[in-house]
Motif scaffolding. Structure first.
Motif, PDB file in Angstrom:
ATOM      1  N   CYS A  92       7.357  47.082  43.245  1.00 36.32           N
ATOM      2  CA  CYS A  92       6.863  48.276  43.952  1.00 36.32           C
ATOM      3  C   CYS A  92       7.622  49.507  43.476  1.00 36.32           C
ATOM      4  O   CYS A  92       8.474  50.050  44.202  1.00 36.32           O
ATOM      5  N   PRO A  93       7.386  49.981  42.264  1.00 33.70           N
ATOM      6  CA  PRO A  93       8.090  51.181  41.804  1.00 33.70           C
ATOM      7  C   PRO A  93       7.724  52.390  42.654  1.00 33.70           C
ATOM      8  O   PRO A  93       6.632  52.474  43.203  1.00 33.70           O
ATOM      9  N   LEU A 127      -0.509  56.159  35.557  1.00 34.45           N
ATOM     10  CA  LEU A 127      -1.025  55.494  34.348  1.00 34.45           C
ATOM     11  C   LEU A 127       0.076  54.693  33.664  1.00 34.45           C
ATOM     12  O   LEU A 127      -0.144  53.552  33.228  1.00 34.45           O
ATOM     13  N   ASP A 128       1.268  55.285  33.568  1.00 35.46           N
ATOM     14  CA  ASP A 128       2.382  54.578  32.940  1.00 35.46           C
ATOM     15  C   ASP A 128       2.763  53.344  33.747  1.00 35.46           C
ATOM     16  O   ASP A 128       3.083  52.288  33.182  1.00 35.46           O
ATOM     17  N   ALA A 129       2.727  53.464  35.071  1.00 32.20           N
ATOM     18  CA  ALA A 129       3.084  52.325  35.918  1.00 32.20           C
ATOM     19  C   ALA A 129       2.073  51.195  35.770  1.00 32.20           C
ATOM     20  O   ALA A 129       2.448  50.011  35.751  1.00 32.20           O
ATOM     21  N   ILE A 130       0.795  51.529  35.676  1.00 29.88           N
ATOM     22  CA  ILE A 130      -0.224  50.502  35.475  1.00 29.88           C
ATOM     23  C   ILE A 130       0.012  49.775  34.150  1.00 29.88           C
ATOM     24  O   ILE A 130      -0.142  48.548  34.051  1.00 29.88           O
ATOM     25  N   ALA A 131       0.438  50.500  33.154  1.00 28.00           N
ATOM     26  CA  ALA A 131       0.637  49.914  31.827  1.00 28.00           C
ATOM     27  C   ALA A 131       1.880  49.034  31.745  1.00 28.00           C
ATOM     28  O   ALA A 131       1.900  48.058  30.972  1.00 28.00           O
ATOM     29  N   PHE A 138       2.518  46.460  43.505  1.00 28.60           N
ATOM     30  CA  PHE A 138       1.884  47.382  44.448  1.00 28.60           C
ATOM     31  C   PHE A 138       2.264  48.779  44.000  1.00 28.60           C
ATOM     32  O   PHE A 138       3.453  49.109  43.888  1.00 28.60           O
ATOM     33  N   LEU A 139       1.251  49.597  43.722  1.00 30.62           N
ATOM     34  CA  LEU A 139       1.474  50.959  43.247  1.00 30.62           C
ATOM     35  C   LEU A 139       0.810  51.940  44.205  1.00 30.62           C
ATOM     36  O   LEU A 139      -0.402  51.850  44.447  1.00 30.62           O
TER      37      LEU A 139
END
Length: 396
Positions: A92-93, A127-131, A138-139
């Protein structure tokens, strides 16, 4: 476990999902229609960001979690969605600048890890977190560019014919992050222009959403990721004489346009596309987000919507379930000396009772069946209506 992305779009109204002035608002969602469930009657638990979002993250009403002002914190021992998900093994960033505030303490994020607010609608944090984020994740990302000022990039304004607007509107709703009611006397006749200015911001959000969907596809996550698309609260667009919401107008209201918000869930497990008409509320997302990810949903005030999302019917809830709403008089910037000044309200879907409490108690009572736009209030509630409000406030 499955990934969950919660994308909240600030100040996004439920009636700005399909089209406005003949222009499609969210064409990016069209290819995903077959896996989308849309709730038409989701209600925020408060008319500004923090009370509403803390309800989502705790499963508690604004009265119970206690976040009413910019200095408020959730009570000690509050439930926390992120705390629960981390314990269940989720990554969970911290992607949201709001987590820098006292309002979001004790919910599972580390304040010092909060990013700075984005400076542009093209911000790539999500977008970076999805990658890059390991699964399951969980974002939560909060997109802030539908919020005032209503002045997106020129190409979006051009779609709605608002490249140029009257000076009063340009200097107020086209420029100000805050447009206090007492400082600006706006003309209700300008509602059409204001709505087109606002719609242009929603269409700009569509292009951000398109990038999010592309990022999910680029990592081949679509079959194991739920995307929950919603808002924190709605927005007044001159329906009751002004624009904005509690924190921007410096006058809290709990009318329908300020509380009714979109909810769309994209999930590969959805059996068929559909729209759900049952009234639900923001705190229902607390157990729903747990279950969508495959985590245990603790007992709470909220109702788990996952069986409806992954089944084919309406939620098994009482359609006359009572919703309680609350806000400090001026929303987030309410000064400490006005801490006891409150606007609250209650609705069972048929009747809404609104109460202002500061120099005196004032009431507005609306029959939502005959007066859905809340134009003709009674100013004296019946004993039963007053009891409904009192009990809801106490129980919450």
């Amino acid at each position: 476990m499955r990934n969950v992305i919660l994308l909240t779009i600030d100040a996004w109204r439920a009636d700005f999902v399909d089209e406005h002035a003949g222009v499609a608002l969210l064409p990016a969602l069209a290819p995903y229609a077959r896996r989308t469930v849309r709730f038409d009657r989701l209600y925020a638990n408060g008319p500004w960001t923090s009370p509403a979002m803390v309800s989502v993250f705790t499963g508690e009403s604004a009265a119970r979690h206690g976040v009413h002002h910019e200095w408020s914190m959730p009570r000690e021992g509050s439930p926390g969605l992120v705390t629960d998900l981390r314990a269940a093994g989720f990554h969970c960033p911290n992607l949201c600048y709001l987590n820098r505030l006292d309002n979001y303490d004790r919910l599972g994020y580390v304040r010092a890890e909060s990013p700075q607010p984005p400076h542009d609608w093209r911000d790539a944090t999500l977008l970076d977190a999805i990658a890059k984020t390991p699964e399951p994740f969980f974002l939560w990302f909060h997109y802030k560019y539908v919020h005032l000022p209503y002045w997106p990039d020129g190409r979006y304004r051009a779609m709605f014919g608002v490249e140029e607007v009257p000076a009063l509107l340009r200097d107020s709703v086209g420029t100000g992050f805050v447009v206090p009611r007492h400082q600006w006397k706006l003309d209700p006749a300008d509602a059409g222009i204001v709505r087109r200015m606002y719609a242009a911001g929603v269409r700009q959000a569509n292009d951000f959403l398109a990038r999010v969907l592309d990022a999910i596809e680029a990592r081949s996550l679509a079959d194991r990721t739920a995307l929950v698309l919603t808002s924190d609260h709605g927005e007044e667009l001159l329906e009751h004489g002004h624009v904005g919401h509690a924190s921007t107008a410096h006058h809290a209201q709990v009318y329908e346009e300020l509380l009714r918000i979109p909810l769309l869930v994209l999930d590969a497990r959805v059996k068929s596309p559909r729209r759900v008409t049952t009234r639900v509320q923001g705190l229902d997302l607390f157990p729903t987000l747990h279950t969508l990810g495959g985590a245990h949903a603790p007992a709470c005030e909220g109702f788990d919507l996952t069986p409806t999302l992954l089944g084919d019917g309406e939620p098994a809830v009482d359609p006359a379930r009572v919703f309680y709403f609350r806000a400090a008089r001026k929303g987030c910037p309410t000064p400490r000396e006005l801490a006891g000044h409150v606007t609250d309200g209650v609705s069972d879907g048929r009747v809404k009772v609104i109460r202002e409490r500061w120099d005196a108690e004032r009431f507005e009572v609306y029959d939502l069946a005959s007066d859905p736009h809340e134009r003709a209030p009674r100013t004296t509630p019946t004993a039963d209506e007053l009891d409904l409000l009192t009990r809801a406030a106490e129980e919450s």
